[in-house]
Design an enzyme around this catalytic site. Sequence first.
Site, short mmCIF file in Angstrom:
data_model
loop_
_atom_site.label_atom_id
_atom_site.label_comp_id
_atom_site.label_asym_id
_atom_site.label_seq_id
_atom_site.Cartn_x
_atom_site.Cartn_y
_atom_site.Cartn_z
NE ARG A 8 2.54 -4.69 11.42
CZ ARG A 8 3.61 -4.62 10.57
NH1 ARG A 8 4.76 -5.22 10.89
NH2 ARG A 8 3.42 -3.83 9.53
NE ARG A 20 7.57 -3.01 5.91
CZ ARG A 20 6.24 -2.81 5.76
NH1 ARG A 20 5.74 -3.01 4.61
NH2 ARG A 20 5.61 -2.67 6.88
NE ARG A 24 6.35 -0.19 9.91
CZ ARG A 24 5.22 -0.37 9.43
NH1 ARG A 24 5.06 0.36 8.25
NH2 ARG A 24 4.11 -0.61 10.09
NE ARG A 42 -4.06 -1.26 10.30
CZ ARG A 42 -3.02 -0.50 9.80
NH1 ARG A 42 -2.96 0.57 9.38
NH2 ARG A 42 -1.99 -1.40 9.71
CE LYS A 102 -2.09 -1.11 4.09
NZ LYS A 102 -1.70 -2.30 4.41
#
Length: 218
Positions: free
Chosen positions: A173, A127, A162, A88, A13
């Site tokens: 999550r 990432r 992160r 969400r 996203k």
Amino acid sequence: MNIILIGPPGAGKGTQAATLVKKYNMVQLSTGDMLRAARTSGTDMGNTVSGVMDRGELVTDEIVIGLIEEQLKAGDGSGGFIFDGFPRTLAQADALNELLSKVDQKLDTVIQMTVDDKVLVNRITGRFTCGSCGEGYHEEFKKPATHDKCDKCGAVGAFKKRADDNEDSLKTRLMAYYKETSPLIGYYYAKGQLQQVNGLNSIHSVGLDISKVMAGVS
Ligand code: AMP
């Protein structure tokens, strides 16, 4: 055009939102980025949400709705808004409708980025970003040309990961996504606003599919 990008963590996203910002001069509203900024600047709200975020749980509706409200009131949305990571929950989706109508705007389309859970762990744990300019990288799919140096801004030693991009937080999550966020897919489908793109394709190809969807609804 105002759009929502919806999909599990790691669906792409944020990556696609960044492309849309450049391509169509849209404004990206990422509640995740706003919350991380609040944490970094050490505001009361930032300190409150810090543990919740690290565990991969959802922050309260009240907090994130407040953040979006502020941005909609203040922001220049002439190029349109991309809602990334918001809404969400169903309560957030209802609030977004109300907030948009208050500023004489509407939601044009909701783009679901479909992915296979199996690829998410690899995408997420590999990432990292440049702490200086925010450019995103991946240990496997998008390595910087020179180790430790950002291709985009040239910063050295500025890469960071992160805190919630680890397997444990990802499990939480994903659970939050299926429990709280996936009902939104039925909600927007019933409203005739849902479109889908295959998020497993290359970044470029997903971008083209999103542009096609947007052209189809404009
Ligand atoms: P993201 O960058 O979108 O993956 O969000 C990172 C974390 O911020 C999430 O795991 C949640 O803890 C929190 N967060 C971001 N957006 C929302 C939202 N709309 N509702 C609740 N929590 C959120």
